[in-house]
Design a protein around this motif. Structure first.
Motif, mmCIF file in Angstrom:
data_model
loop_
_atom_site.group_PDB
_atom_site.id
_atom_site.type_symbol
_atom_site.label_atom_id
_atom_site.label_comp_id
_atom_site.label_asym_id
_atom_site.label_seq_id
_atom_site.Cartn_x
_atom_site.Cartn_y
_atom_site.Cartn_z
ATOM 1 N N GLN A 1 0.710 19.153 -19.774
ATOM 2 C CA GLN A 1 0.791 20.790 -19.547
ATOM 3 C C GLN A 1 -0.409 21.569 -19.832
ATOM 4 O O GLN A 1 -0.590 22.614 -19.774
ATOM 5 N N THR A 2 -1.473 20.728 -20.678
ATOM 6 C CA THR A 2 -2.577 21.335 -21.007
ATOM 7 C C THR A 2 -3.598 21.595 -19.922
ATOM 8 O O THR A 2 -4.030 20.433 -19.267
ATOM 9 N N ALA A 3 -3.838 22.754 -19.506
ATOM 10 C CA ALA A 3 -4.522 23.101 -18.290
ATOM 11 C C ALA A 3 -6.179 22.677 -18.218
ATOM 12 O O ALA A 3 -6.537 22.231 -17.463
ATOM 13 N N GLN A 4 -6.799 23.227 -19.299
ATOM 14 C CA GLN A 4 -7.982 23.035 -19.688
ATOM 15 C C GLN A 4 -8.460 21.697 -20.180
ATOM 16 O O GLN A 4 -7.922 21.531 -21.167
ATOM 17 N N ALA A 5 -9.223 20.881 -19.583
ATOM 18 C CA ALA A 5 -9.612 19.790 -20.309
ATOM 19 C C ALA A 5 -10.260 19.751 -21.736
ATOM 20 O O ALA A 5 -9.825 18.992 -22.459
ATOM 21 N N ARG A 6 -10.930 20.780 -21.858
ATOM 22 C CA ARG A 6 -11.636 21.016 -23.172
ATOM 23 C C ARG A 6 -10.619 21.221 -24.377
ATOM 24 O O ARG A 6 -10.907 21.037 -25.624
ATOM 25 N N ASN B 1 -18.526 14.384 -20.129
ATOM 26 C CA ASN B 1 -19.375 15.221 -19.137
ATOM 27 C C ASN B 1 -20.151 16.220 -19.815
ATOM 28 O O ASN B 1 -19.836 16.754 -20.926
ATOM 29 N N GLY B 2 -21.358 16.743 -19.383
ATOM 30 C CA GLY B 2 -22.333 17.373 -19.934
ATOM 31 C C GLY B 2 -21.741 18.714 -20.439
ATOM 32 O O GLY B 2 -22.245 19.301 -21.321
ATOM 33 N N ILE B 3 -20.947 19.303 -19.613
ATOM 34 C CA ILE B 3 -20.359 20.591 -19.863
ATOM 35 C C ILE B 3 -19.633 20.825 -21.190
ATOM 36 O O ILE B 3 -19.468 21.822 -21.733
ATOM 37 N N LEU C 1 -12.151 14.459 -19.657
ATOM 38 C CA LEU C 1 -13.533 14.873 -20.223
ATOM 39 C C LEU C 1 -14.796 14.230 -19.792
ATOM 40 O O LEU C 1 -15.794 14.500 -19.945
ATOM 41 N N ARG C 2 -14.544 12.942 -19.150
ATOM 42 C CA ARG C 2 -15.756 12.049 -18.788
ATOM 43 C C ARG C 2 -16.262 12.528 -17.569
ATOM 44 O O ARG C 2 -15.538 13.354 -16.603
ATOM 45 N N PRO C 3 -17.455 12.278 -17.221
ATOM 46 C CA PRO C 3 -17.931 12.612 -15.896
ATOM 47 C C PRO C 3 -17.024 11.876 -14.597
ATOM 48 O O PRO C 3 -16.757 10.656 -14.848
ATOM 49 N N GLN C 4 -16.865 12.589 -13.534
ATOM 50 C CA GLN C 4 -15.813 12.164 -12.656
ATOM 51 C C GLN C 4 -16.686 11.669 -11.559
ATOM 52 O O GLN C 4 -17.974 12.033 -11.178
ATOM 53 N N PRO C 5 -16.234 10.338 -10.816
ATOM 54 C CA PRO C 5 -17.185 9.987 -10.012
ATOM 55 C C PRO C 5 -17.213 10.698 -8.647
ATOM 56 O O PRO C 5 -16.338 11.382 -8.404
#
Length: 229
Positions: free
Chosen positions: A92-97, A124-126, A223-227
């Motif tokens: 249910q956590t909407a934001q990955a961060r 991911n860099g962000i 949180l990781r870069p998505q393909p």
């Protein structure tokens, strides 16, 4: 009286009684006349009383085992409920961060763990400036990758313990490598700590902690870069 060539032994008597179940039916008076030690002090009791006493002890032992099984079953249900609530919170956590904080806080709340901290690498860099992705040395990453199972035991000065709010109170710790799935590369480390020296110890089972790490690792894969397609 002429002695027999082969004197009767106790084994012979035992075998005879075992293979002649109707002996005591034909000689019922023996059941009350045979006197045995009660097993509790020097008092003598009849064979029937001794058998009844042994049966009561056996029933008492079985009752204890049943109570233990019920208690363990209730404990397992309780743990499963806590794990489900924690997993639902991650879903249910909407934001990955927000996931690392939600995972750590959920563990503290649901499983009554005094302290918990999570760090993740290869994000991911962000997210590279987030607290959960910074302050991670190559030594910690190498150590986490070397763990084939969670470490449980005394805090012997692990660098990752410094991620906790109060590292001085971490007398026993569990260090859990985070993987998105079984056999996948380690992408983070979950630190659990307690001021109780025996809360986490080397003899405790780690299967549940490993599953906890897999669930957290799978959730944190966001949180990781998505393909790219």
């Amino acid at each position: 009286m002429i002695p027999t060539e082969h004197p009767i032994t106790e084994d012979d008597i035992a075998n005879f009684l075992a293979n002649t179940p109707d002996f005591f039916e034909r000689h019922a008076e023996l059941l009350s006349s045979v006197q045995l030690s009660s097993g509790h002090g020097n008092r003598a009791v009849s064979l029937q009383e001794r058998q009844a006493g042994m049966l009561r002890e056996k029933i008492k032992g079985l009752e204890t085992r049943v109570v233990d099984m019920i208690r363990h079953g209730q404990d397992n249900v309780g743990i499963a409920d806590k794990l489900q609530r924690w997993t639902c919170k991650l879903l249910q956590t909407a934001q990955a961060r927000d996931l690392p904080a939600a995972a750590a806080e959920g563990i503290v709340t649901e499983f009554q763990i005094p302290q918990a901290a999570i760090k993740v690498w290869g994000v991911n860099g962000i997210f590279s400036g987030e607290r959960f992705a910074s302050g991670i040395s190559s030594d910690v990453q190498t150590f986490a990758a070397s763990l084939s199972a969670p470490y449980c035991g005394v805090n012997s000065g692990f660098e990752a313990v410094n991620w906790l709010a109060e590292p001085a109170l971490a007398l026993s710790v569990a260090l859990i490598p985070l993987r998105a799935s079984a056999g996948a590369p380690v992408v983070g480390l979950l630190v659990l700590a307690s001021p109780e020296p025996e809360r986490f110890h080397s003899d405790m089972g780690t299967d549940f902690l490993a599953r906890l790490g897999e669930l957290a690792g799978a959730a944190l894969s966001r949180l990781r870069p998505q393909p790219t397609a």
